[in-house]
Design a protein around this motif. Structure first.
Motif, short mmCIF file in Angstrom:
data_model
loop_
_atom_site.label_atom_id
_atom_site.label_comp_id
_atom_site.label_asym_id
_atom_site.label_seq_id
_atom_site.Cartn_x
_atom_site.Cartn_y
_atom_site.Cartn_z
N HIS A 16 7.34 -9.92 -3.68
CA HIS A 16 5.92 -9.54 -3.73
C HIS A 16 5.75 -8.43 -4.74
O HIS A 16 6.73 -7.98 -5.34
CB HIS A 16 5.38 -9.17 -2.35
N HIS A 68 4.97 -5.20 -4.64
CA HIS A 68 5.20 -3.77 -4.39
C HIS A 68 6.28 -3.18 -5.30
O HIS A 68 7.26 -3.85 -5.62
CB HIS A 68 5.56 -3.53 -2.91
N HIS A 126 10.11 -3.45 -5.07
CA HIS A 126 10.70 -4.80 -5.16
C HIS A 126 10.62 -5.39 -6.56
O HIS A 126 11.42 -6.24 -6.90
CB HIS A 126 10.00 -5.74 -4.16
N HIS A 142 2.89 -9.45 5.47
CA HIS A 142 3.08 -8.11 4.90
C HIS A 142 2.09 -7.90 3.75
O HIS A 142 1.41 -6.90 3.65
CB HIS A 142 4.52 -7.97 4.43
N ASP A 153 9.67 -8.43 2.40
CA ASP A 153 9.08 -7.61 3.46
C ASP A 153 8.37 -8.44 4.53
O ASP A 153 7.76 -7.89 5.44
CB ASP A 153 8.12 -6.57 2.87
ZN LIG Z 1 6.30 -4.29 0.44
#
Ligand SMILES: [Zn+2]
Length: 279
Positions: free
Chosen positions: A65, A67, A70, A144, A163
């Motif tokens: 994803h 974020h 990551h 998430h 996540d």
């Molecule tokens: Zn995350």
């Protein structure tokens, strides 16, 4: 950074700096697939291990994803093709670019990195990717975030969950209902291991309990957020709700568990409030 071999040609990395965030790699004879990058301050440790020790270049990166912890290491691999959710691409082009600019003002290290959004995107179904003897299945696991995806190593039944699975489920900016569905689905996948986006690897014998614990946690915070509506000072009430009362340990995730829990409660409460007002 911690490193472990999970099975033949499958590796796991865990940050020693930020919230036990994890990444993974699946190694083929000619090239490797990297699943997430850790925070950019640690990406070069993975890069050195794969390219110098194992001597395989990273051809594909799968971003679980958008974020930062990551996906912000993507630019360390300028030759790699990035795979992610179509929404992940969108969010990285907008939100992540401005977030990086802002973060770079206090942290000179970040001025040298760039946001590289996924080149190959999808928003439903499954993408299959063959690396050496391993078949990877990449599929959506929202909850998430809406752009969350996970990677199954079919032969080994190892799930790199991102996540979508954490020691403390985190749904700020995501959806509790979707998270419940995703965790239920993961629980039925007959897995050997779940590699959580944060925290330690979950072994086969622990999966049932881990899923039950995460589902119970989500139900618990939903109940608390609803109860807050009836309080004179809802925010103070939420603040008094310790994570341990929702069945999770305060010391997990490198000490940020309680903070995540409080963020979850406030976000859920605001969401319920918005829904009530719209009715
Ligand atoms: Zn995350």
């Amino acid at each position: 950074m911690q490193r472990e071999r999970v099975s033949e040609n499958v590796y796991w990395f865990q940050s020693e700096v930020y919230a036990q965030v994890t990444a993974g790699a699946v190694i083929g004879p000619q090239w490797a697939v990297l699943i997430d990058t850790l925070i950019p301050q640690e990406t070069s440790l993975i890069k050195d291990f794969l390219e110098k020790d194992l001597m395989v270049p990273v051809r594909y990166i799968i971003d679980s994803h958008h974020h930062a912890d990551h996906s912000w290491g993507n630019s360390f691999f300028p030759d790699a093709i990035i795979i992610g959710h179509s929404l992940c691409r969108e969010l990285m082009l907008t939100k992540s670019r401005s977030a990086l600019e802002e973060a770079g003002q206090d942290n000179p290290f970040l001025r040298d990195i760039a946001i590289v959004p996924p080149h190959i995107t999808f928003s439903e179904g499954t993408i299959s990717l063959r690396v050496g003897k391993k078949q990877l299945q990449i599929f959506c696991t929202s909850g998430h975030t809406a752009d969350s995806i996970s990677v199954l190593v079919e032969e080994d039944r190892i799930l790199f969950a991102g996540d979508a699975f954490m020691a403390v489920p985190y749904i700020v900016g995501g959806s509790l209902e979707e998270a419940l569905k995703t965790i239920n689905h993961i629980g039925k996948m007959s897995l050997e291991n779940i590699v959580q986006g944060h925290g330690d690897i979950i072994l086969r014998g622990e999966i049932e309990d881990a899923c039950a614990s995460n589902l119970a946690y989500l139900h618990s915070i939903q109940k608390i957020a609803k109860a807050a509506l009836r309080r004179r000072d809802p925010l103070q009430f939420l603040q008094a709700q310790d994570i341990e009362a929702s069945g999770k340990s305060r010391v997990s995730l490198g000490g940020v568990a309680e903070e995540l829990h409080q963020n979850n409660l406030r976000a859920l409460f605001k969401e319920i409030l918005r829904e009530r007002e719209a009715e």
